[in-house]
Design a protein around this motif. Structure first.
Motif, PDB file in Angstrom:
ATOM      1  N   PRO A 196      28.287  41.250  31.084  1.00 17.36           N
ATOM      2  CA  PRO A 196      29.418  40.665  31.628  1.00 17.36           C
ATOM      3  C   PRO A 196      29.471  40.117  33.051  1.00 17.36           C
ATOM      4  O   PRO A 196      30.143  39.237  33.572  1.00 17.36           O
ATOM      5  CB  PRO A 196      30.586  41.933  31.619  1.00 17.36           C
ATOM      6  N   SER A 197      28.415  40.822  33.822  1.00 16.28           N
ATOM      7  CA  SER A 197      28.562  40.367  35.493  1.00 16.28           C
ATOM      8  C   SER A 197      27.972  38.956  35.477  1.00 16.28           C
ATOM      9  O   SER A 197      28.305  38.112  36.438  1.00 16.28           O
ATOM     10  CB  SER A 197      27.524  41.246  36.155  1.00 16.28           C
ATOM     11  N   SER A 198      27.283  38.447  34.520  1.00 18.81           N
ATOM     12  CA  SER A 198      26.923  37.074  34.566  1.00 18.81           C
ATOM     13  C   SER A 198      27.864  35.990  34.475  1.00 18.81           C
ATOM     14  O   SER A 198      27.760  34.810  34.891  1.00 18.81           O
ATOM     15  CB  SER A 198      25.895  36.597  33.512  1.00 18.81           C
ATOM     16  N   TYR A 199      29.096  36.354  34.116  1.00 22.86           N
ATOM     17  CA  TYR A 199      30.136  35.339  33.841  1.00 22.86           C
ATOM     18  C   TYR A 199      31.036  35.270  35.014  1.00 22.86           C
ATOM     19  O   TYR A 199      31.456  34.481  35.286  1.00 22.86           O
ATOM     20  CB  TYR A 199      31.226  36.101  32.702  1.00 22.86           C
ATOM     21  N   VAL A 200      30.885  36.176  36.155  1.00 17.11           N
ATOM     22  CA  VAL A 200      31.521  36.056  37.145  1.00 17.11           C
ATOM     23  C   VAL A 200      31.699  34.729  38.086  1.00 17.11           C
ATOM     24  O   VAL A 200      32.518  34.146  38.066  1.00 17.11           O
ATOM     25  CB  VAL A 200      31.341  37.453  37.823  1.00 17.11           C
ATOM     26  N   LEU A 201      30.459  34.531  38.399  1.00 11.37           N
ATOM     27  CA  LEU A 201      30.231  33.466  39.362  1.00 11.37           C
ATOM     28  C   LEU A 201      30.537  32.010  38.581  1.00 11.37           C
ATOM     29  O   LEU A 201      31.069  31.349  39.123  1.00 11.37           O
ATOM     30  CB  LEU A 201      28.929  33.440  39.765  1.00 11.37           C
ATOM     31  N   PRO A 202      29.968  31.833  37.276  1.00 14.73           N
ATOM     32  CA  PRO A 202      30.521  30.495  36.674  1.00 14.73           C
ATOM     33  C   PRO A 202      31.863  30.420  36.573  1.00 14.73           C
ATOM     34  O   PRO A 202      32.623  29.522  36.884  1.00 14.73           O
ATOM     35  CB  PRO A 202      29.690  30.698  35.450  1.00 14.73           C
ATOM     36  N   VAL A 203      32.765  31.453  36.185  1.00 13.15           N
ATOM     37  CA  VAL A 203      34.102  31.451  35.881  1.00 13.15           C
ATOM     38  C   VAL A 203      34.800  31.376  37.264  1.00 13.15           C
ATOM     39  O   VAL A 203      35.651  30.431  37.164  1.00 13.15           O
ATOM     40  CB  VAL A 203      34.627  32.811  35.203  1.00 13.15           C
ATOM     41  N   LEU A 204      34.122  31.861  38.495  1.00 16.66           N
ATOM     42  CA  LEU A 204      34.897  31.832  39.700  1.00 16.66           C
ATOM     43  C   LEU A 204      34.618  30.244  39.826  1.00 16.66           C
ATOM     44  O   LEU A 204      35.608  29.551  40.422  1.00 16.66           O
ATOM     45  CB  LEU A 204      34.146  32.590  40.586  1.00 16.66           C
ATOM     46  N   ALA A 205      33.640  29.661  39.856  1.00 12.94           N
ATOM     47  CA  ALA A 205      33.165  28.502  40.566  1.00 12.94           C
ATOM     48  C   ALA A 205      34.042  27.265  39.524  1.00 12.94           C
ATOM     49  O   ALA A 205      34.799  26.357  40.255  1.00 12.94           O
ATOM     50  CB  ALA A 205      31.785  27.834  39.907  1.00 12.94           C
ATOM     51  N   LEU A 206      34.436  27.675  38.341  1.00 14.80           N
ATOM     52  CA  LEU A 206      35.238  26.720  37.486  1.00 14.80           C
ATOM     53  C   LEU A 206      36.429  26.751  37.943  1.00 14.80           C
ATOM     54  O   LEU A 206      37.217  25.715  37.921  1.00 14.80           O
ATOM     55  CB  LEU A 206      34.990  26.877  36.263  1.00 14.80           C
ATOM     56  N   SER A 207      37.029  27.995  38.255  1.00 13.92           N
ATOM     57  CA  SER A 207      38.608  28.241  38.245  1.00 13.92           C
ATOM     58  C   SER A 207      39.150  27.938  39.598  1.00 13.92           C
ATOM     59  O   SER A 207      40.337  27.885  39.755  1.00 13.92           O
ATOM     60  CB  SER A 207      38.779  29.597  37.421  1.00 13.92           C
TER      61      SER A 207
END
Lengths: 334, 620, 264
Positions: A196-207
Motif C-alpha cells: 500500500p505505501s508504494s501507492y502514496v506518492l504516485p497518487v499524490l503526484a497525480l492528484s
C-alpha cells in the motif's frame, strides 16, 4: 422584467414526451457516439503506424538487420498485404483479443496489456477518488466562505495557492516528491508497486494539481448555485447553513462536478503515462513509453487502443450517471 | 493537461440555461491592468522569459556546450550554481539556453492549436449543415480522448523532434479550442443582433467577421495565453518521456528526464529545471489572468467594504409612516438598504417606513430600480452581503427583527427562525428558478413542517400533499413525487404558495409573483392568494410593476420611486385619481388603459424627469 | 402598397416523435399600411410566425407573400423582396451588437445593400435616421451599453428602418421596458408608421396597448388564429371564448379583480 409574451416553452413532459422514452433515446444516441468513437480510435491506431515515414520494421530492427530478416518480419506481420486487408485483420484481431506480438518482448501484446492494465487502472481510479474527495468539499467550503466578497484574505490565499498548484504539472510534482522522499527521507518508496505505501506518492503526484484545478471549477459552480433563486427559497425556510449547503446546494453541484470529473478522469489517465515513468510504476504508461522509444509499434498500438477504450467507457458511464442524477439533461439533449 | 480556466469558461450550469454573456463585464483596460499587482507580475515574468528566450543561447550557449569531464554530475558550486550534468556541462547555462527551444515549441503548438481550433470551431457556423455536422462529429470524438494521449499518438506519426512535438501538442489541443470557440460562437450566433443582420441580408462571412468574431475574440485570447502554459508543460512532458526534442538539441523536458537519473548525486539540477518550468507556466497563467482583467472576461470579484454607519439611528426620532395601522402584522421604520460602490456606498432603499395590517393586501408598486423588491427581501431578512441593511425597527408579528439597527440575514436564534419560517411565506418572481430542480416538489413543500413544525418526515409529507391539494394542484399525491420541471409555470407558483402554507403564515410576501406568467394563469394564482387572504386572514404584501394589477388586487398601495416611498394610498383613491404625488399620477397616467382612445398618443414620463418632491408632501 | 399574407402556414420545431407544431395553419392578411396587432399567450406561436416571415424559421408548409411574391426560402431576387420585411426584437440588449457602435449598426443595412453615396452619404443617412427616432446624431459613435433601454430600442427601430422596409414586424418591443419608457417607443412606432406609410405587424401580450395602437387585431392560441377583426371591436366585444377569457383576466384600474371581503 421578463416578459410573459415569449416566456418558456411548454415543458417537454407536457408535450407527451415521456421521461422513459427520452432516456432510451438518450442512451441510444450515446451508444451510437461510442461506436463512432471506437471506430475512430481503432482507425487512428491502425494508421498511426502506417503513416510513420519509412518502414516501421526497418525502423525497429535497425539498419544492421539484413533485408531478408526485414522481409520475413514484414511477411509475418502481414505488412505486405493490401491496406484494406490489413485493416480488416486488425479489426478481426481486436475482436478476438489478438493484438499481435510485441517486437521487443516477443510475447503477445494482449498478455502484456493484461499484466499491466490493473496497475494503471488502480492508479487512475485511486487518484480520481482522491481528487473528488478533496476538490468537491474544498470547492464548496471555499465558495461558502467567500461568497459575496466575504473573507478577502481566504479568497486571495486560496486563489493563489490553487492557481499555483494547478499550473504545476504532475511530473514536476512527481520529481519534487522523489526529491523529498528519496534524497531526504526514506519513509515512502519512490519506485515500483509493492504494498500500500508504494501507492502514496504516485497518487499524490497525480492528484495534487488536478485537485487544485478542479476545486477552482467546483468553487465557481458552487458560487453560481448559491446565487440561484431556489437557494433563496431555501433560506426563506430558515434552516441551518449546513443543511442549506448539503441538502439544497450539493445535489445541484453533483451534476456539474461529475461533468468536470469526466474531463478530469481523462487527464488523470493521460497523466499516468508521466507519473508511471517517474515512479517506475509497472503500468501501461511506462510500457507505452518504452514501446514508442524502442519502436515496438504493435505494443504501442495495442496500448493506445486500450487507453482510448478506458477513456471512452469511463465517459459513457459518467454520462449515464449524469442522466440518472438529472433526468432533465436527457430531455434537454433530445 | 486540461485547459480549463474556471473563470474564463462559461459556468457549466450557466451554459446550459443561459446564453453566455461575455460582454457585460467591465473591461478594466490595459493601462489600469498593467499597474495592478497582477499586471506588474505578469509583465515582469513575461519580459524575463522573453529576455532569456532571445538572449539565452547568445549569452550562455557556448558555456552550455563546454563539458568539464572532471566534474560529472557535480553538486552546486560557485562555478556551477546548479552543478553539472552527467556530461559535465553547466546546468544553469543549459537551463537558460534551453529557454528558447522550450518556448518555441510551446508557442508553435499554441499557434497550431488556436488556428486549427478557431477554424474548426467557427466553420460549423458558416458552412452548410452537412459539413457542419461532420466537423462537429470529429471534434466530439477527438474531445473524448485526453490531449496527452492524442499528443503521443501524433508524435508517433510525426516522429520526435521540435516540429513533431509542436504538431503533436498543437493538434492534440485543437479540439478543446474548437469546442470553446464553438460554444462561444454559438451563443453569440443565437443572439438577436445576428438575426437582425441576417434579416438585413448580411452574408455569412460578414456576420462572422463583423458580429461573431469581435464578440468571441477576448475569451479566445485569454484562453490562448493560458493554453500556451499548458502547451509548454505538455511539450516538456513529451521531451521528458524521450518522445520530444532529440539530442543534440535539448529543452527543459529532455534535461529533466536526464537529470532525474542523477537526482541522488545532484538534486539541484532537477530542482532548478522544475523551477524554470513552473516559472514559465506561472508566467503564462498570470498573463492570461491579466489579459482577462484587461479585456473584462472575468467576473469582477466584489470588494467587501465596511458597513456604512447605520442611517439616522443616533438619537433622532423614529421615522413615522404616512399611514399608521392599529393592528399591524408588520411595521417597518426607517428601512435603508445600501450597496458598495467603487467609491463609498450607494443607497438603494432610503429610509422607508410603512405598516401592513393583519388581513390587509398591500401592494408595492414602482418601476425597475425603485427598490420595491429589495424592501421585501430586507423585511424577510434575506438580504446578504455585500448589501447592507439597517432600520430603526422592523416588527413582524410582535417580534423585533432589526438587531442594533441592522437587519441583514444574520442568524437570530432558533425561535425567530422558526417564527419567520412558519409565519412568513414568500413567493418569488420566477417560478422556473425558485424551486430546487433536484428535489421532489413534495419534499420541498414538506421541509418547513420538519424544520419548524416538529413533524416527522411522514407527517410532513402528508401535510404537504394536503397543502398541494389546497392550492388546487390536481392529483397532489402523484405530483408531490415529481420534480419542478414536470410542473407548469402556474403550478410551480402554486407549489411555492403551498410551501408557505405549511406553517400558519400571518404574512405572505409575494415579489412579482405573476410577472413571468400569462394573464390567464396570473388570474389563477391571484385568486388563490385572494382566497388564502379571505379564508385565513393572512396579510399579503404584493410587489408589482403593474399599477393596474396592484390597484385592482390590493386594498392599499405603496408607491416607490428611486428607493423612496413616495406615497401610501388606498386602492380606491388611486383608482379614483386621488393620488397626491406627481410621480404616482405620472405613473398611473402612463399605463395604457382598456378604455383609452384608439389611435391616441401614449402618455409618457420624460426620460430625464425627476420627482424630487418631499415624500411627506404627497401624504394625505 | 405592400401587403403581408400568410397562407396556411405551418411551422414545426424538432423532428420525429419530439416534434411540435408551433404554428398550425395560419391564414392572416396584414393589409397595406395597416397596424395589425397579434396577441396571444406564451407558446401561442406568435413570435414564430414573425420569424417565419423574415426567414429566420422555415415554415414546414404554406406560403408567406409580400404582395404577390412568395418569400419562403427566398434567394436572389425574392430575397430582396423579403428584405422589405424587417423586424424589431423584444430585447434591445441582445438585438444590438455590443461591440459595434450604434451608428455602425444602423449603417450596416446600407453597406449590405450596397447603397450609393459612399461613406459620407451613409453617415448622413444614419444621422437622419437617428433624428427620426429622436436620438442625437452625435451619439452615433456610442456603444449600446452607453444607452438606456428605451434608447436602445429606438436604435433597433432605426436599424430596421435603414433597410427601407415596407413591412415592419415588432415583436414584443416594449415588454422589457418600464411603462414610463414604453410610451415613448410606442409613440415613435405610431409616428413612423404614419409618416412612412408602413405596414406593421405588432406582436404583444398587452391587450391594452394593442387596443390603443392597432387598427386590427388577431388573437392566437396554440399555433392557430382564433379571432381577427378591428382592434377596438374584438377587444371590447370578443366573440371567441378564448378571447373572452383572455380579456376577462386583464386587471383594470378601479375594478377589483375579485370580490373584496368584509375585512376592510
Amino acid at each position: 422584467m421578463p416578459n410573459p409574451g415569449t416566456a418558456e416553452p411548454a415543458p417537454l413532459a407536457a408535450r407527451g414526451l415521456g421521461r422513459g422514452n427520452a432516456l432510451v433515446t438518450f442512451i441510444g444516441r450515446r451508444l451510437m457516439r461510442l461506436v463512432w468513437s471506437v471506430i475512430a480510435l481503432v482507425t487512428v491506431a491502425f494508421f498511426m503506424v502506417r503513416l510513420i515515414p519509412g518502414d516501421p520494421v526497418r525502423n525497429a530492427l535497425g539498419t544492421n538487420a539484413s533485408a531478408a530478416i526485414v522481409e520475413a518480419r514484414r511477411e509475418s506481420l502481414g505488412l505486405n498485404d493490401p491496406l484494406w486487408m490489413q485493416y480488416g485483420n486488425f479489426w478481426k484481431g481486436l475482436v478476438t483479443g489478438n493484438l499481435g506480438d510485441s517486437f521487443s518482448l516477443s510475447t503477445p501484446v494482449s498478455t502484456i496489456i493484461g499484466q499491466r492494465l490493473p496497475a494503471t487502472l488502480e492508479l487512475s481510479f485511486l487518484s480520481l477518488a482522491v481528487v473528488l474527495l478533496v476538490s468537491v468539499p474544498v470547492g464548496i467550503v471555499v465558495a461558502a466562505l467567500t461568497r459575496g466578497g466575504r473573507r478577502r484574505a481566504v479568497d486571495f490565499t486560496y486563489t493563489s495557492v490553487s492557481g499555483l498548484l494547478s499550473v504545476i504539472p504532475e511530473f514536476l510534482i512527481g520529481v519534487g516528491l522523489v526529491y523529498v522522499f528519496a534524497v531526504h527521507s526514506q519513509i515512502l518508496p519512490v519506485a515500483g508497486r509493492s504494498g500500500p505505501s508504494s501507492y502514496v506518492l504516485p497518487v499524490l503526484a497525480l492528484s495534487i494539481g488536478v485537485s487544485a484545478g478542479m476545486s477552482r471549477i467546483v468553487r465557481v459552480e458552487a458560487l453560481t448555485v448559491f446565487d440561484q433563486d431556489y437557494i433563496r427559497t431555501a433560506r426563506a425556510k430558515r434552516m441551518s447553513r449546513t443543511r442549506l449547503y448539503l441538502r439544497h446546494a450539493l445535489p445541484n453541484l453533483l451534476t456539474s462536478s461529475l461533468t468536470v470529473g469526466g474531463i478530469v478522469l481523462g487527464s488523470l489517465i493521460a497523466g499516468t503515462v508521466l507519473v508511471e515513468t517517474i515512479f517506475s510504476w509497472p503500468g501501461l504508461g511506462l510500457t507505452i513509453v518504452d514501446a514508442v522509444r524502442s519502436k515496438d509499434f504493435p505494443l504501442a498500438q495495442g496500448i493506445v487502443v486500450v487507453y482510448g477504450l478506458i477513456v471512452l467507457i469511463a465517459n459513457l458511464l459518467i454520462d449515464i450517471a449524469l442522466v440518472c442524477l438529472d433526468p432533465r439533461s436527457a430531455l434537454k439533449d433530445s | 493537461m486540461t485547459t480549463l480556466d474556471p473563470d474564463t469558461l462559461p459556468s457549466i450550469s450557466d451554459a446550459a440555461t443561459h446564453p453566455i454573456d461575455i460582454t457585460r463585464r467591465p473591461r478594466h483596460g490595459f493601462g489600469a491592468t498593467l499597474r495592478s499587482p497582477i499586471g506588474i507580475a505578469a509583465t515582469v515574468t513575461l519580459l524575463t522569459l522573453v529576455f532569456f528566450a532571445i538572449f539565452g543561447p547568445v549569452l550562455w550557449g557556448e558555456t552550455a556546450g563546454q563539458a568539464d569531464l572532471t566534474k560529472l554530475s557535480a553538486k552546486p558550486s560557485a562555478e556551477h550554481l546548479l552543478g553539472t550534468d552527467a556530461g559535465g556541462r553547466d546546468v544553469l547555462a543549459r537551463v537558460l539556453t534551453a529557454t528558447r527551444l522550450s518556448l518555441t515549441s510551446a508557442l508553435m503548438a499554441t499557434a497550431i492549436a488556436v488556428s486549427v481550433g478557431v477554424v474548426a470551431g467557427l466553420l460549423p457556423i458558416v458552412a452548410p449543415r452537412r459539413i457542419a455536422n461532420a466537423v462537429n462529429g470529429v471534434i466530439g470524438v477527438a474531445l473524448a480522448f485526453p490531449a496527452l494521449l492524442l499528443a503521443i499518438v501524433v508524435s508517433i506519426m510525426f516522429g520526435a523532434g521540435l516540429v513533431g512535438v509542436s504538431l503533436a501538442i498543437g493538434l492534440a489541443m485543437a479540439p478543446s479550442y474548437a469546442r470553446l470557440t464553438q460554444t462561444l460562437g454559438a451563443s453569440v450566433a443565437g443572439r438577436d443582433f445576428v438575426a437582425a443582420a441576417r434579416i438585413l441580408g448580411a452574408g455569412r462571412t460578414r456576420i462572422l467577421v463583423k458580429h461573431i468574431l469581435p464578440n468571441v475574440r477576448d475569451p479566445l485570447i485569454v484562453n490562448a495565453s493560458i493554453g500556451a502554459g499548458t502547451a509548454l508543460v505538455a511539450a516538456t512532458g513529451l521531451s521528458f518521456l524521450g518522445l520530444g526534442v532529440q539530442a543534440p538539441r535539448y529543452d527543459w523536458g529532455r534535461m529533466l528526464g536526464e537529470s532525474l537519473n542523477s537526482i541522488y548525486v545532484n538534486p539541484a539540477a532537477s530542482l532548478g529545471l522544475c523551477a524554470a518550468i513552473v516559472l514559465a507556466g506561472v508566467t503564462f497563467a498570470l498573463t492570461g489572468e491579466a489579459l482577462a482583467r484587461a479585456l473584462g472576461v472575468h467576473r469582477p470579484s466584489g470588494r467587501r467594504k465596511r458597513r456604512p454607519s447605520s442611517a439616522g439611528s443616533e438619537g433622532s426620532a423614529v421615522p413615522q409612516p404616512q399611514r399608521v395601522v392599529d393592528d399591524a402584522v408588520l411595521s417597518v421604520r426607517g428601512l435603508t438598504v445600501q450597496a458598495p460602490q467603487a467609491e463609498g456606498w450607494t443607497t438603494l432603499v432610503d429610509g422607508v417606513s410603512f405598516d401592513v395590517g393583519r388581513g390587509e393586501i398591500v401592494g408595492i408598486v414602482g418601476e425597475s430600480g425603485s427598490g420595491k423588491s429589495l424592501t421585501c427581501m430586507a423585511v424577510a431578512c434575506l438580504l446578504e452581503q455585500p448589501l447592507s441593511v439597517s432600520a430603526s425597527s422592523i416588527r413582524f408579528d410582535d417580534t423585533e427583527l432589526a438587531v442594533d439597527g441592522h437587519s441583514g440575514a444574520a442568524p437570530r436564534g432558533k425561535e425567530v427562525a422558526a417564527q419567520l419560517g412558519t409565519r412568513m411565506a414568500l413567493v418569488f418572481q420566477d417560478p422556473s428558478t425558485s424551486l430546487n430542480p433536484s428535489i421532489h416538489v413534495g419534499t420541498q413543500v414538506a421541509e418547513i413542517g420538519e424544520l419548524h413544525g416538529g413533524l416527522s418526515r411522514k407527517e410532513a409529507r402528508r401535510r404537504a400533499i394536503d397543502r398541494l391539494g389546497s392550492v388546487r394542484i390536481p392529483d397532489p399525491e402523484r405530483r408531490a413525487g415529481q420534480y419542478p420541471h414536470e410542473f407548469s409555470g402556474g403550478m410551480r407558483q402554486r407549489a411555492m404558495l403551498a410551501m408557505g402554507l405549511m406553517g400558519e403564515p400571518a404574512l405572505i410576501i409575494a415579489d412579482e409573483p405573476t410577472t413571468a406568467l400569462d394573464v390567464t394563469v396570473q388570474r389563477e394564482v391571484l385568486s388563490l392568494l385572494h382566497e388564502v387572504n379571505q379564508e385565513r386572514g393572512t396579510a399579503v404584501m404584493f410587489v408589482s410593476h403593474d399599477i393596474s394589477l396592484v390597484s385592482s388586487f390590493c386594498t392599499r398601495v405603496l408607491v416607490m420611486y428611486r428607493g423612496s416611498l413616495v406615497e401610501d394610498l388606498t386602492a380606491a383613491d388611486l383608482a379614483a385619481g386621488r393620488a397626491q404625488h406627481p410621480y404616482t399620477r405620472a405613473l398611473a397616467a402612463s399605463v395604457p388603459h382598456m378604455d383609452s382612445e384608439p389611435g391616441s398618443e401614449f402618455a409618457t414620463i420624460h426620460e430625464g424627469a425627476v420627482f424630487d418632491d418631499d415624500p411627506a408632501q404627497g401624504a394625505s | 402598397m405592400t401587403r403581408l399574407t400568410f397562407e396556411n402556414v405551418w411551422v414545426r420545431y424538432g423532428s420525429g416523435r419530439s416534434s411540435h407544431d408551433a404554428v398550425r395553419g395560419v391564414d392572416l392578411v396584414v393589409p397595406d399600411g395597416r397596424l395589425v396587432g397579434l396577441v396571444g399567450e406564451s407558446g401561442s406561436g406568435k413570435s414564430t410566425l414573425a420569424r417565419a416571415a423574415v426567414g429566420l424559421q422555415e415554415p414546414s408548409r404554406g406560403r408567406i407573400l409580400v404582395d404577390d411574391v412568395d418569400v419562403v426560402g427566398a434567394r436572389g431576387k425574392t430575397a430582396a423582396v423579403r428584405r422589405q420585411v424587417q423586424m424589431v426584437f423584444q430585447d434591445a440588449n441582445s438585438s444590438l451588437n455590443p461591440r459595434m457602435s450604434i451608428g455602425a449598426s444602423i449603417e450596416e443595412a446600407f453597406v449590405v445593400r450596397g447603397a450609393g453615396g459612399g461613406r459620407a452619404g451613409r453617415r448622413a443617412e444614419v444621422a437622419t435616421l437617428l433624428e427620426l427616432v429622436e436620438l442625437d446624431p452625435a451619439r452615433a459613435g456610442d456603444l449600446p451599453s452607453q444607452l438606456s433601454g428605451g434608447q436602445r430600442q429606438r436604435v433597433s427601430i432605426a436599424r430596421a428602418l435603414a433597410a427601407e422596409p415596407r413591412i415592419l414586424l415588432a415583436d414584443e418591443i416594449t415588454s422589457a421596458l418600464d411603462v414610463s419608457v414604453q410610451g415613448t417607443v410606442l409613440n415613435l412606432l405610431m409616428r413612423v408608421q404614419r409618416e412612412l406609410d408602413l405596414t406593421v405587424l405588432f406582436i404583444s401580450h398587452n391587450l391594452a396597448v394593442v387596443r390603443q395602437l392597432c387598427d386590427d387585431v388577431a388573437v392566437m392560441k396554440d399555433g392557430e388564429i382564433v379571432e381577427v377583426g378591428p382592434a377596438a371591436s374584438v377587444i371590447d366585444d370578443p366573440q371567441h371564448p378564448y378571447t373572452q377569457e383572455l380579456i376577462a383576466a386583464i386587471p383594470r384600474v378601479g375594478t377589483p379583480l375579485f370580490d373584496r371581503g368584509a375585512h376592510r
